[in-house]
Design a protein around this motif. Structure first.
Motif, short mmCIF file in Angstrom:
data_model
loop_
_atom_site.label_atom_id
_atom_site.label_comp_id
_atom_site.label_asym_id
_atom_site.label_seq_id
_atom_site.Cartn_x
_atom_site.Cartn_y
_atom_site.Cartn_z
N THR A 30 0.80 -1.23 -0.03
CA THR A 30 0.07 0.10 0.11
C THR A 30 0.92 1.14 -0.11
N ASP A 31 0.34 2.18 -0.62
CA ASP A 31 1.04 3.34 -0.89
C ASP A 31 0.87 4.66 0.25
N PRO A 32 1.10 4.61 1.44
CA PRO A 32 0.65 5.70 2.22
C PRO A 32 1.59 6.88 2.16
N PRO A 33 1.64 7.80 3.14
CA PRO A 33 2.59 9.19 2.71
C PRO A 33 4.30 8.88 2.62
N THR A 34 4.87 9.26 1.79
CA THR A 34 6.16 8.80 1.22
C THR A 34 7.36 9.86 1.93
N ASP A 35 6.62 10.79 2.69
CA ASP A 35 7.55 11.73 3.08
C ASP A 35 8.01 11.15 4.72
N GLN A 36 8.22 10.03 4.97
CA GLN A 36 8.60 9.59 6.28
C GLN A 36 9.23 8.45 5.96
N ASN A 37 10.11 8.21 7.35
CA ASN A 37 10.74 6.63 7.21
C ASN A 37 10.01 5.90 7.62
N LEU A 38 10.01 4.55 6.93
CA LEU A 38 9.06 3.64 7.72
C LEU A 38 9.52 2.99 8.68
N LEU A 39 11.22 2.73 8.98
CA LEU A 39 11.82 2.13 9.92
C LEU A 39 12.59 3.19 10.55
N THR A 40 12.92 3.32 12.00
CA THR A 40 13.65 3.90 12.52
C THR A 40 14.23 3.20 13.86
N VAL A 41 15.64 2.98 13.82
CA VAL A 41 16.38 2.28 15.08
C VAL A 41 17.42 3.03 15.47
#
Length: 269
Positions: free
Chosen positions: A4-15
């Motif tokens: 699915t294509d939600p907003p693209t202006d964010q990181n999906l994963l942050t560690v």
């Protein structure tokens, strides 16, 4: 099937600051990484450097001792665990929180990990039906579609022992896709395969990358990482020593330890 294509202006994963020890053995010292939605991160490094442990912590199969993991799902809602807070409070991380983290990702294992007593179709349907409690008819239709896509529809009633290694790994990938995860995790997906079987699996992963799946891949296939990955990170001693664009970093690494590793991998004798 595509993500699915939600907003693209964010990181999906942050560690941030991920730590993990097994007894007195500190495997992860401090791991920091980010993966943007639709991007592919390849983790490379020597055996024992902590690459697989990173994946297992991301999937909730291992519980980190410290740090923070956040995954932003397809609905733009964040699932996060602060392991430092749990450690400071002297309490275990709640199972519900680990389950929520696991729901956001799916793991493709080095040695397939298929249920030997279940058929190919049953292996693919197990997670969506039993864990996610989705309607069986819906899951079966999607599973058949995915098996058709990877050329294994004629093997739907076969058992794992009747398949080649490459076929088993493709079933493992289909099983992961059937869970509709936000994040796909691959642990050395070709290392257990005969050389002539590697190509089919790598081509499938390359197709998934082109479709926009967000992935973290532990691999020793440098050319594959150069072609598919958006970023490569070299892991050694439980930390990320160097990371960057694969075409630049694999050709001209800046850190001496990275140069040593790549030279040894390219020229083993």
């Amino acid at each position: 099937m595509s993500p699915t294509d939600p907003p693209t202006d964010q990181n999906l994963l942050t560690v941030r600051g991920l730590q993990k020890s097994f007894g007195a053995n500190r495997v992860l010292t401090s791991i920091d990484l980010t993966v943007a939605r639709g991007q592919v991160l390849a983790l490379i490094g020597p055996s024992g450097s902590g690459k697989t442990t990173v994946l297992r912590c991301l999937n909730g199969l291992e519980v980190a001792d410290g740090g923070r993991i956040e995954i932003v799902g397809a609905d733009a809602a964040a699932t996060a665990i602060d392991f430092d807070a749990a450690t400071a409070a002297g309490k275990p991380v709640p199972r519900k929180a680990l389950g929520a983290l696991r729901d956001q990702s799916a793991m493709v294992f080095q040695h397939y990990n298929l249920f030997p007593h279940k058929t190919v179709l049953e292996n693919v349907m197990e997670g969506p039906v039993i864990v996610q409690r989705r309607p069986r008819a819906e899951v079966e239709a999607e599973a058949l579609q995915l098996l058709t896509r990877v050329g294994l529809i004629d093997k739907k009633d076969s058992y794992p022992f009747e398949l080649s290694g490459g076929q088993q790994q493709r079933v493992g990938i289909v099983r992961a896709l059937a869970l509709r995860p936000a994040l796909l995790l691959f642990d050395e997906p070709t290392s257990a395969l005969d050389p002539e079987l590697v190509g089919d699996v790598l081509r499938l992963i390359k197709e998934l990358a082109a479709e926009g799946w967000t992935m973290v891949i532990v691999t020793h296939e440098l050319e594959f990482a150069r072609e598919v990955a958006s970023e490569v990170a070299f892991v050694d001693g439980g930390t990320i020593v160097e990371h960057g664009d694969p075409r630049q970093m694999l050709r001209n690494p800046q850190h001496e330890r990275t140069r040593q590793f790549l030279h040894r991998l390219l020229f083993p004798f």
